[in-house]
Design an enzyme around this catalytic site. Structure first.
Site, PDB file in Angstrom:
ATOM      1  N   HIS A  11     -12.503  -0.813  -3.991  1.00 44.56           N
ATOM      2  CA  HIS A  11     -12.391  -0.956  -2.407  1.00 44.56           C
ATOM      3  C   HIS A  11     -11.861   0.398  -1.667  1.00 44.56           C
ATOM      4  O   HIS A  11     -11.294   0.116  -1.170  1.00 44.56           O
ATOM      5  CB  HIS A  11     -11.905  -2.012  -2.340  1.00 44.56           C
ATOM      6  CG  HIS A  11     -12.886  -3.527  -3.496  1.00 44.56           C
ATOM      7  ND1 HIS A  11     -12.302  -3.797  -4.313  1.00 44.56           N
ATOM      8  CD2 HIS A  11     -13.403  -4.125  -2.007  1.00 44.56           C
ATOM      9  CE1 HIS A  11     -13.760  -4.989  -4.884  1.00 44.56           C
ATOM     10  NE2 HIS A  11     -13.868  -5.147  -3.135  1.00 44.56           N
ATOM     11  N   ILE A  51     -13.031  -3.239   9.974  1.00 39.96           N
ATOM     12  CA  ILE A  51     -14.247  -3.462  10.241  1.00 39.96           C
ATOM     13  C   ILE A  51     -14.391  -4.864  10.479  1.00 39.96           C
ATOM     14  O   ILE A  51     -15.778  -5.258  10.569  1.00 39.96           O
ATOM     15  CB  ILE A  51     -15.268  -2.221   9.654  1.00 39.96           C
ATOM     16  CG1 ILE A  51     -14.618  -0.668   9.516  1.00 39.96           C
ATOM     17  CG2 ILE A  51     -16.813  -2.457   9.189  1.00 39.96           C
ATOM     18  CD1 ILE A  51     -15.319   0.005   8.452  1.00 39.96           C
ATOM     19  N   GLY A  52     -13.847  -5.459   8.982  1.00 37.64           N
ATOM     20  CA  GLY A  52     -14.037  -6.866   9.282  1.00 37.64           C
ATOM     21  C   GLY A  52     -13.481  -7.391  10.332  1.00 37.64           C
ATOM     22  O   GLY A  52     -14.388  -8.456  10.755  1.00 37.64           O
ATOM     23  N   THR A  69     -11.154 -11.648   2.981  1.00 35.67           N
ATOM     24  CA  THR A  69      -9.815 -12.627   3.153  1.00 35.67           C
ATOM     25  C   THR A  69      -9.898 -13.367   4.186  1.00 35.67           C
ATOM     26  O   THR A  69     -10.111 -14.437   4.571  1.00 35.67           O
ATOM     27  CB  THR A  69      -8.474 -12.338   2.526  1.00 35.67           C
ATOM     28  OG1 THR A  69      -9.011 -11.779   1.100  1.00 35.67           O
ATOM     29  CG2 THR A  69      -7.609 -13.344   2.123  1.00 35.67           C
ATOM     30  N   SER A  70      -9.551 -12.048   5.195  1.00 33.52           N
ATOM     31  CA  SER A  70      -9.599 -12.544   6.958  1.00 33.52           C
ATOM     32  C   SER A  70     -10.636 -12.887   7.548  1.00 33.52           C
ATOM     33  O   SER A  70     -10.606 -14.212   8.173  1.00 33.52           O
ATOM     34  CB  SER A  70      -8.967 -10.793   7.380  1.00 33.52           C
ATOM     35  OG  SER A  70     -10.541 -10.112   7.543  1.00 33.52           O
ATOM     36  N   GLY A 121      -5.672 -20.014   2.305  1.00 31.22           N
ATOM     37  CA  GLY A 121      -4.480 -18.986   1.641  1.00 31.22           C
ATOM     38  C   GLY A 121      -3.766 -19.174   1.448  1.00 31.22           C
ATOM     39  O   GLY A 121      -3.454 -17.990   0.173  1.00 31.22           O
ATOM     40  N   ARG A 140      -3.939  -7.725  -1.575  1.00 31.99           N
ATOM     41  CA  ARG A 140      -3.863  -6.385  -2.232  1.00 31.99           C
ATOM     42  C   ARG A 140      -2.474  -5.153  -2.175  1.00 31.99           C
ATOM     43  O   ARG A 140      -2.441  -4.837  -3.041  1.00 31.99           O
ATOM     44  CB  ARG A 140      -5.182  -5.460  -1.936  1.00 31.99           C
ATOM     45  CG  ARG A 140      -6.576  -5.949  -2.091  1.00 31.99           C
ATOM     46  CD  ARG A 140      -7.105  -5.655  -1.559  1.00 31.99           C
ATOM     47  NE  ARG A 140      -8.901  -6.392  -1.843  1.00 31.99           N
ATOM     48  CZ  ARG A 140      -9.688  -5.742  -1.538  1.00 31.99           C
ATOM     49  NH1 ARG A 140      -9.594  -4.762   0.021  1.00 31.99           N
ATOM     50  NH2 ARG A 140     -10.833  -6.884  -1.559  1.00 31.99           N
ATOM     51  N   ASP A 149       2.341  -5.882   9.202  1.00 32.09           N
ATOM     52  CA  ASP A 149       0.474  -6.363   8.246  1.00 32.09           C
ATOM     53  C   ASP A 149      -0.447  -5.890   9.229  1.00 32.09           C
ATOM     54  O   ASP A 149      -0.652  -6.408  10.450  1.00 32.09           O
ATOM     55  CB  ASP A 149       0.876  -7.716   8.087  1.00 32.09           C
ATOM     56  CG  ASP A 149      -0.858  -7.784   6.905  1.00 32.09           C
ATOM     57  OD1 ASP A 149      -0.708  -8.198   6.252  1.00 32.09           O
ATOM     58  OD2 ASP A 149      -0.518  -9.165   7.653  1.00 32.09           O
ATOM     59  N   GLY A 188      -3.087  -7.524   9.313  1.00 35.42           N
ATOM     60  CA  GLY A 188      -3.578  -9.135   9.886  1.00 35.42           C
ATOM     61  C   GLY A 188      -2.599  -9.737  10.962  1.00 35.42           C
ATOM     62  O   GLY A 188      -3.889 -10.801  11.663  1.00 35.42           O
TER      63      GLY A 188
END
Length: 580
Positions: free
Chosen positions: A217, A402-403, A443-444, A485, A542, A555, A557
């Site tokens: 990825h 992007i996600g 995940t997010s 999570g 990751r 981070d 996120g």
């Protein structure tokens, strides 16, 4: 880079449409992905695989007789949503049950896990086997934490062979576990890859250098070394993987191994053969017998220049599985063809929505405010998507921006549609959450979707929510996200910003602050906490394999969460001012 595309956001969907059109003898569209063109025979376990797009022939190209019954296909480098996995599994499930198999990535684990629970609740027998072949992603004592790369092919082949022999679900699962336990892979890269529509690669490798331990990825390697010769690369591969010989293989000499030399995107076939010639010589010099080697592309990463080697340590059953016939779009061996009548395509959206139930007047107005807040979140994520991607690329795969962008846009659209239908605050949040999870994947995406849904279910549509109700809804979202999570404060995830936000909001509401004021104070607490994650070492996700790279960087996120909450607070403040 991707030279040919229409709309970057629809790239994966359009690629799937074209793939099905090109291979109608093998596959058909189903909600959330693709399935074999013919029905699963009664009494046969269905093997359902999946992951993000951008890795062809994994995963769509590995669907067909002798391989998977179906594949759930996420967006580019993002896991399929729980809705997609559920839709794909339902399309091929029989009374014998379903085996879910996928690479061990946090987003896939979360979304496949949610789908598994839903299938179980519906009475479908389900088992799961995660592929963990990448030796560079965790040490030998943490094999359960390793990620899956080209070893996916090994596990999928073994599971399908067992299923087509008519073995029961537990036996199919046991054989798939055995295949995974006996599979080891290592990958290297000479350049990064660029997502469709992106201007820059996810990572770069210095000229004349090679990244060792690369993920599929765009995860950075764990080491950078001078560019080797083909033989030097073969020595690195073989020595590393032989050092990881499975415990139940008593000695390398005399053992039989399946071999996969996998091109990651732009290394050409002739180059792979040069490397394979050295690999074969080295393995045979160690007394190993090579069985049906595979040299080509099996799990790619767009145009990444890279190679991985996989060794599959065989026993009698596993060798039968490895050498058995298969007929998929991208993998064919022996003599087998699809049999039985072709089923019709079913390309429905896997996110099912019911009609909006009437809501109280106050809740409908609150639904409008919620929709405005989600639109504000979308706008700030649109603004900052590139920056979030760069943050993520430091120690992750670079697709966080992007996600988040896909998820926020889908959530805002779903929220607006719900408001137009007269939905209350709870339904607006639930619809937004489901859309976010489905379109973002990963995940997010799963965590944001689950959190929004939990908040919406707590608020409901019965009346205009009081500030205390909102604080309790945020608490419900926090509990759900942490429950799914598994992250805690200090793990360097979005939870490091979420928990201070929820606690500060509850405290301010308890002090009788107005909601807009309380929310702003909570967003400030989240922002401060997100910045402080720069001082933390990652313990999940990751980035966990790249502690040094992550040092000094917050981070992504946590940062995106804090900015989203700040934008939502600004929308609440504007609504408060307009109301006064």
């Amino acid at each position: 880079m991707s030279y040919v595309l229409n709309d970057a956001e629809r790239f994966a969907d359009e690629a799937t449409t074209g793939f099905v059109a090109a291979h109608r003898d093998v596959v058909r569209h189903v909600p959330g992905g693709v399935a074999r063109a013919t029905a699963t025979p009664p009494g046969e376990v269905a093997v359902v695989v999946g992951g993000g797009s951008g890795h062809y022939p994994a995963f769509a190209g590995l669907v067909g007789p002798g391989l998977a019954h179906a594949a759930a296909l996420g967006n580019v480098f993002a896991s399929p949503s729980a809705q997609q996995v559920h839709g794909v599994a339902r399309s091929v499930a029989t009374e014998a049950g379903v085996l879910l198999s996928y690479g061990n990535y946090a987003g896939d684990v979360l979304n496949f896990g949610l789908a598994e629970k839903r299938l179980r609740d519906e009475g479908v027998p389900v088992r799961t086997v995660r592929v963990t072949d990448d030796v560079s992603s965790a040490g030998p004592d943490e094999r359960h934490s390793r990620r899956g790369i080209a070893g996916d092919l090994v596990v999928f082949r073994t599971a399908a062979w067992a299923a087509e022999r008519g073995l029961p679900l537990d036996d199919v699962t046991d054989l798939a576990f055995r295949a995974n336990d006996r599979t080891r892979s290592l990958g290297v890269a000479f350049s990064g890859c660029t997502l469709p529509g992106a201007a820059e690669p996810l990572f770069t490798v210095p000229d004349g250098q090679m990244g060792v331990g690369i993920g599929i990825h765009g995860e950075p390697g764990i080491d950078t070394r001078p560019l080797p010769t083909a033989r030097e690369l073969a020595v690195l591969f073989v020595e590393t993987l032989l050092g990881e010989r499975p415990d139940d293989v008593p000695a390398a000499e005399g053992a039989r191994v399946g071999v996969i030399l996998n091109g990651l995107g732009s290394v050409k076939g002739e180059e792979l053969f040069v490397v394979y010639g050295a690999v074969a010589e080295l393995l045979e010099a160690e007394g190993l017998t090579i069985v049906d080697p595979e040299v080509g592309e099996y799990a790619t990463s767009f145009e990444m220049a890279g190679i991985s080697l996989t060794l599959f340590w065989l026993d009698d059953d596993l060798e039968q599985a490895w050498t058995s016939p298969a007929y998929a779009a991208a993998y064919r061996k022996g003599a087998v063809r699809p049999s039985g009548p072709r089923l019709d395509d079913d390309a429905r959206d896997p996110v099912e929505t019911e009609d909006v139930a009437p809501s109280a007047d106050g809740s409908a107005e609150a639904g409008r405010i919620v929709s405005a807040a989600i639109a504000a979140v979308r706008d700030v994520i649109d603004r900052d998507a590139d920056e979030l991607g760069r943050l993520d690329a430091i120690a992750g795969d670079g697709d966080h921006g992007i996600g988040m962008q896909r998820g926020a846009r889908a959530a805002a659209e779903a929220a607006e549609d719900a408001v137009e239908a007269g939905a209350g605050a709870g339904t607006v949040l639930v619809r937004a959450g489901d859309a976010w999870a489905h379109r973002a994947g990963g995940t997010s995406g799963a965590l944001w979707g689950a959190g929004l849904r939990a908040a919406g279910e707590r608020l409901g549509d019965g009346a205009a929510p009081a500030p205390a109700d909102v604080a309790e809804a945020v608490h419900a979202a926090r509990a759900t996200i942490q429950g799914f999570g598994g992250a805690e404060i200090g793990d360097k995830t979005l939870v490091d910003a979420l928990v201070p936000f929820a606690e500060a909001l509850a405290a301010a509401v308890e002090d009788d602050d107005a909601l807009a004021e309380a929310w702003t104070a909570a967003a400030d607490a989240a922002t401060e906490a997100a910045r402080a994650t720069a001082d933390l070492a990652p313990r999940l996700g990751r980035a966990r394999s790249h502690v040094k790279r992550s040092a000094g960087t917050p981070d992504p996120g946590a940062i995106s969460f804090a900015r989203a909450m700040t934008a939502a607070g600004d929308a609440l403040a504007r609504n408060h001012e307009e109301g006064t």
